[in-house]
Scaffold this active site. Structure first.
Site, PDB file in Angstrom:
ATOM      1  N   LYS A  84       0.844  -1.199   0.000  1.00  0.00           N
ATOM      2  CA  LYS A  84       0.000   0.000   0.000  1.00  0.00           C
ATOM      3  C   LYS A  84       0.879   1.249   0.000  1.00  0.00           C
ATOM      4  CE  LYS A  84      -4.267  -0.267   2.388  1.00  0.00           C
ATOM      5  NZ  LYS A  84      -4.949  -0.399   3.695  1.00  0.00           N
TER       6      LYS A  84
HETATM    7  O1  G3P Z   1      -9.603   0.490   4.403  1.00  0.00           O
HETATM    8  C1  G3P Z   1      -9.267   1.675   5.010  1.00  0.00           C
HETATM    9  C2  G3P Z   1      -9.839   1.707   6.356  1.00  0.00           C
HETATM   10  O2  G3P Z   1      -9.109   0.930   7.249  1.00  0.00           O
HETATM   11  C3  G3P Z   1     -10.079   3.068   6.882  1.00  0.00           C
HETATM   12  O3  G3P Z   1     -11.284   2.996   7.495  1.00  0.00           O
HETATM   13  O4  G3P Z   1     -13.085   3.671   8.995  1.00  0.00           O
HETATM   14  O5  G3P Z   1     -10.721   4.388   9.475  1.00  0.00           O
HETATM   15  O6  G3P Z   1     -11.987   5.386   7.585  1.00  0.00           O
HETATM   16  P1  G3P Z   1     -11.787   4.185   8.435  1.00  0.00           P
END
Ligand code: G3P
Length: 215
Positions: A84
């Site tokens: 990533k």
């Molecule tokens: O896939 C990306 C994810 O881990 C971020 O999620 O909920 O922290 O925006 P969030």
């Protein structure tokens, strides 16, 4: 659309695979820290050994040469690892260098159509629009997913759209309808996706009728 789990929790991954619907995993430093795990390499290698499909693991440096070096190291951890790289100018250069060496990259933290376009042109294997975080600031993350899917089709770009930052089942359904190739979902969202109160009421009623009338 395929489903990946967005987690670093090994038992969630094992359970998701048992259900027969999870084909890959995405992680990030926040998810690894949340599990209280400290050996990043060991965690990623363990996840790679459990999952047949791809496992995305993030670089944790910011400068171009450092990212290239670390990405090459991460790519050597397992055959199914995908590195990533953030959607930055430095990241773009890193992606194009890695793509030339056939190292698969998931361009992460994508918030705009232009980032997605450049990521694909640089040779990213996946591009990850962050749906929930865009919704958080009053934008529409699913519109971005659809715009990217449409453009990749229109210009025959092979990069896959991996809808990330999925917060609830409706996000996942909308990502599928928008044409995302993959949605990466937290384990709790995966569990919620199969739930409906009318299903539970229906099952209870069938069982009660069976006990009362037919047994
Ligand atoms: O896939 C990306 C994810 O881990 C971020 O999620 O909920 O922290 O925006 P969030």
């Amino acid at each position: 659309m395929r489903i990946f789990l967005d987690t670093a929790n090994i038992s969630e991954i094992r359970q998701g695979i048992k259900l027969g619907v999870v084909t890959g995993v995405t992680t990030n430093p926040s998810l690894v820290a949340k599990e209280g795990l400290t050996d990043y390499k060991a965690v990623v290698k363990q996840i790679c050994s459990i999952v047949l499909g791809s496992v995305s693991a993030e670089v944790v440096v910011n400068e171009t040469e450092a990212m290239i070096k670390q990405a090459r190291e991460i790519a050597a951890w397992a055959p199914n690892v995908v590195v990533k790289i953030p959607s930055t100018n430095q990241g773009l250069e890193v992606i194009s260098v890695l793509a030339k060496d056939n190292i698969k990259v998931n361009m992460t933290l994508c918030f705009t159509f232009n980032q997605a376009l450049l990521g694909a042109l640089a040779g990213a294997f996946y591009v990850s629009p962050f749906v929930g975080r865009l919704d958080d600031i009053g934008n529409d993350g699913i519109v971005l997913v659809k715009d990217i899917v449409d453009a990749y089709k229109k210009y025959d770009l092979k990069t896959e759209v991996l809808a990330a930052s999925i917060r609830h089942p409706e996000h996942c359904a909308a990502a599928a309808k928008a044409g995302a190739h993959i949605a990466t979902v937290p384990y709790q969202v995966l569990m919620q996706m199969m739930q409906h109160p009318l299903t539970d009421i229906g099952v209870a009623r069938f069982l009660a009728d069976w006990e009362r009338a037919l047994r």
